[in-house]
Scaffold this motif. Sequence first.
Motif, short mmCIF file in Angstrom:
data_model
loop_
_atom_site.label_atom_id
_atom_site.label_comp_id
_atom_site.label_asym_id
_atom_site.label_seq_id
_atom_site.Cartn_x
_atom_site.Cartn_y
_atom_site.Cartn_z
N LEU A 102 7.65 2.67 -2.79
CA LEU A 102 6.22 2.82 -2.45
C LEU A 102 6.06 3.79 -1.69
O LEU A 102 5.04 4.91 -1.83
CB LEU A 102 5.43 1.63 -2.00
N ILE A 150 5.00 0.76 -9.31
CA ILE A 150 3.96 0.37 -8.62
C ILE A 150 3.00 1.32 -8.03
O ILE A 150 1.79 1.56 -8.37
CB ILE A 150 4.34 -0.82 -7.46
N PRO A 165 2.56 4.62 -11.85
CA PRO A 165 2.99 3.99 -13.07
C PRO A 165 3.26 5.31 -14.01
O PRO A 165 2.39 5.98 -14.00
CB PRO A 165 2.12 3.13 -13.56
#
Length: 232
Positions: free
Chosen positions: A86, A193, A196
């Motif tokens: 992330l 996440i 995408p």
Amino acid sequence: MAEDQTTTPGDDERQRWLSVARNVTLGVVVLGLVWVVFNVELPSGRQLQEQIEALGWIGWIAFVLLYAVVATTPIPVTIMAVTAGLLFNLVSGTVLSVAGVMLGCWIAYWVARGLGKQTMRKLLGRHGPTVESHLQESGFYAVATLRLMPGLPYWPVNYGAGAFGVKHTPYLLASVISCIPGQFSLVAIGAFIAEPSIFTALAVAVGWAGVGVLTALAYQRWKRDRRTSPNP
């Protein structure tokens, strides 16, 4: 002529004090792990990103150190690896995750060497029999198999390898080789996440396929080594 194996009262006294010291250490370690699990809340992805951006390049080091701490506890390393995806790109996140998890693995190995086999059997709890049966008198392929085994956390393998006689170099080599595909696949999930795309989706698929193939190969080699090794 056989050597005299009798023990002196002084030896018995030292053994008793050693046992007491190990049990006290075990209690402290267990209480510390329990406290970490129930009291330490990892920052959210957004909070980590803000903190790391504020620190600059020092944030990378901070992330690796935090990951290493997590890898020495029962907290799942999955959390940190996905967070790396992330926060960073796929390559940087994988490099930082591997560095962090390996530092934690190394620290836990030497902690277990210091505490000893009997103490670690108690600390490992329900994971103890599985880890010991795989690692006793084993090496590279046993560690790799356990590292890749679905559902088995990193920390029992870290401590078990140190406690049950796995040599340092095979342990580190097996750990780094087998953790790369797993860390890559988890970082890829975080990257997917965050952004995408076909590329990140493909990275997830490739990562998990690699984990599956390496798990099968390592397990087959470990079983073959067990069959061909001479009985003690």
